[in-house]
Write a protein that holds these residues in place. Sequence first.
Motif, mmCIF file in Angstrom:
data_model
loop_
_atom_site.group_PDB
_atom_site.id
_atom_site.type_symbol
_atom_site.label_atom_id
_atom_site.label_comp_id
_atom_site.label_asym_id
_atom_site.label_seq_id
_atom_site.Cartn_x
_atom_site.Cartn_y
_atom_site.Cartn_z
ATOM 1 N N THR A 75 -40.329 -18.908 -32.894
ATOM 2 C CA THR A 75 -40.391 -19.927 -31.845
ATOM 3 C C THR A 75 -40.688 -21.298 -32.434
ATOM 4 N N SER A 76 -41.652 -21.366 -33.341
ATOM 5 C CA SER A 76 -41.990 -22.645 -33.972
ATOM 6 C C SER A 76 -40.801 -23.205 -34.738
ATOM 7 N N PHE A 77 -40.117 -22.349 -35.489
ATOM 8 C CA PHE A 77 -38.994 -22.828 -36.301
ATOM 9 C C PHE A 77 -37.864 -23.344 -35.423
ATOM 10 N N LEU A 78 -37.504 -22.600 -34.385
ATOM 11 C CA LEU A 78 -36.432 -23.047 -33.495
ATOM 12 C C LEU A 78 -36.821 -24.327 -32.757
ATOM 13 N N LEU A 79 -38.065 -24.382 -32.297
ATOM 14 C CA LEU A 79 -38.540 -25.553 -31.567
ATOM 15 C C LEU A 79 -38.503 -26.797 -32.437
ATOM 16 N N CYS A 80 -39.005 -26.697 -33.653
ATOM 17 C CA CYS A 80 -39.034 -27.856 -34.557
ATOM 18 C C CYS A 80 -37.631 -28.249 -34.992
ATOM 19 N N THR A 81 -36.763 -27.265 -35.230
ATOM 20 C CA THR A 81 -35.401 -27.569 -35.664
ATOM 21 C C THR A 81 -34.613 -28.277 -34.566
ATOM 22 N N VAL A 82 -34.679 -27.759 -33.331
ATOM 23 C CA VAL A 82 -33.924 -28.346 -32.228
ATOM 24 C C VAL A 82 -34.456 -29.741 -31.896
ATOM 25 N N SER A 83 -35.778 -29.884 -31.825
ATOM 26 C CA SER A 83 -36.346 -31.189 -31.487
ATOM 27 C C SER A 83 -36.048 -32.224 -32.574
ATOM 28 N N LEU A 146 -38.487 -31.314 -25.450
ATOM 29 C CA LEU A 146 -38.442 -32.722 -25.048
ATOM 30 C C LEU A 146 -39.743 -33.441 -25.401
ATOM 31 N N ALA A 147 -40.874 -32.761 -25.262
ATOM 32 C CA ALA A 147 -42.152 -33.373 -25.621
ATOM 33 C C ALA A 147 -42.219 -33.649 -27.117
ATOM 34 N N TYR A 148 -41.801 -32.695 -27.921
ATOM 35 C CA TYR A 148 -41.792 -32.897 -29.372
ATOM 36 C C TYR A 148 -40.841 -34.027 -29.750
ATOM 37 N N MET A 149 -39.672 -34.046 -29.102
ATOM 38 C CA MET A 149 -38.710 -35.104 -29.396
ATOM 39 C C MET A 149 -39.281 -36.471 -29.052
ATOM 40 N N THR A 150 -40.043 -36.551 -27.964
ATOM 41 C CA THR A 150 -40.566 -37.841 -27.517
ATOM 42 C C THR A 150 -41.543 -38.434 -28.516
ATOM 43 N N PHE A 151 -42.528 -37.647 -28.972
ATOM 44 C CA PHE A 151 -43.528 -38.249 -29.856
ATOM 45 C C PHE A 151 -43.015 -38.412 -31.284
ATOM 46 N N ASN A 152 -41.914 -37.744 -31.652
ATOM 47 C CA ASN A 152 -41.339 -37.950 -32.975
ATOM 48 C C ASN A 152 -40.281 -39.042 -32.983
ATOM 49 N N LEU A 153 -39.679 -39.310 -31.822
ATOM 50 C CA LEU A 153 -38.595 -40.275 -31.766
ATOM 51 C C LEU A 153 -39.065 -41.679 -32.138
ATOM 52 N N SER A 154 -40.237 -42.072 -31.664
ATOM 53 C CA SER A 154 -40.742 -43.408 -31.974
ATOM 54 C C SER A 154 -41.009 -43.565 -33.467
ATOM 55 N N PHE A 155 -41.573 -42.540 -34.082
ATOM 56 C CA PHE A 155 -41.811 -42.597 -35.531
ATOM 57 C C PHE A 155 -40.498 -42.673 -36.296
ATOM 58 N N LEU A 204 -40.078 -35.363 -42.354
ATOM 59 C CA LEU A 204 -41.416 -35.748 -41.902
ATOM 60 C C LEU A 204 -41.602 -35.398 -40.421
ATOM 61 N N CYS A 205 -40.579 -35.652 -39.618
ATOM 62 C CA CYS A 205 -40.668 -35.297 -38.190
ATOM 63 C C CYS A 205 -40.781 -33.788 -38.013
ATOM 64 N N PHE A 206 -40.061 -33.030 -38.813
ATOM 65 C CA PHE A 206 -40.139 -31.567 -38.745
ATOM 66 C C PHE A 206 -41.552 -31.087 -39.075
ATOM 67 N N ILE A 207 -42.161 -31.688 -40.082
ATOM 68 C CA ILE A 207 -43.520 -31.292 -40.470
ATOM 69 C C ILE A 207 -44.524 -31.662 -39.382
ATOM 70 N N PHE A 208 -44.375 -32.853 -38.795
ATOM 71 C CA PHE A 208 -45.263 -33.248 -37.694
ATOM 72 C C PHE A 208 -45.163 -32.258 -36.536
ATOM 73 N N ALA A 209 -43.935 -31.876 -36.181
ATOM 74 C CA ALA A 209 -43.753 -30.921 -35.089
ATOM 75 C C ALA A 209 -44.264 -29.541 -35.470
ATOM 76 N N TRP A 210 -44.102 -29.159 -36.713
ATOM 77 C CA TRP A 210 -44.535 -27.836 -37.177
ATOM 78 C C TRP A 210 -46.057 -27.691 -37.097
ATOM 79 N N ASN A 211 -46.770 -28.751 -37.367
ATOM 80 C CA ASN A 211 -48.226 -28.694 -37.373
ATOM 81 C C ASN A 211 -48.856 -29.036 -36.022
#
Length: 278
Positions: A75-83, A146-155, A204-211
């Motif tokens: 779940t974590s891998f798919l979530l981080c990859t898609v976002s 969508l939540a993960y995408m939102t906080f990573n998109l600005s970075f 970097l975004c993938f790592i932020f979402a992963w953690n």
Amino acid sequence: MAEAQSRPEGSRALLWTSVTVVYAAIMLFPIFWMASMMVKPNDAMFARPTQFLFMPTLEHFSYVIEHGFHWYLLTSFLLCTVSTALVVIIGTPAAYAFARFEMRAKDDLFLFILASRMAPPVCLVIPFYLIFAKVGLLDTFLGLTLAYMTFNLSFYIWVLRSFCRDLPVQLEEAAALEGWSKPQIFRRVVFPLLRNGIVATAVLCFIFAWNEFLFAFMLGGRAVQTLPVSIPKLITSQGVRWGEMAVVGMTALLPVLAVVFVLQRHIVRGLTLGAVKG
């Protein structure tokens, strides 16, 4: 004379090599210790160094598999990859637009995007929770994506904008003189030059979402549980299951190491993009 000059240089190189080896050993020791905890029996988990010898066991792996932690990993891998993929698709044209095009209140809009990243996550998760509860995205894979995408998109936009500004504009002007449209220039000229920067920022975004923990805990609920959210389950009324926690910790480390290892050439080039200018 040459030998006298080479000796201080050789001594200096040996000194820095020794310091690097010692520093690497200190940094890698916790990983080595956690790896040894994966196969330690519970009675030897915190044994003294003089009692380090033990009979390896696989019971910790069995517990992790039986309780479905591999599904949390998936779940974590798919979530981080898609976002992260959505961040790249949306953020790359946005970063290029902020770097190249003139628009009304551009600085104010960019500051607004950047401020969404500076805000503490606890200030954002409550509005997300209320909105998702109203629209039916609470406890869903799509909502958490969508939540993960939102906080990573600005970075992503903030970092990639600096890469775009370092690209030579003369190449785009030359392509425009050849009659290419803006989409053609972006696809054939800008994107190949930005590839390394895109990969580095996306990792970097993938790592932020992963953690990430708070968004997954509040918005995923019981239906969508990531690996960081599942780790507290190993703290039971009988105590902390250290061996199982070591297995989960090493499992969480491996995907990130794999991504960095496969893309290391692009990451290094992306992080050094624009550092040396002619």
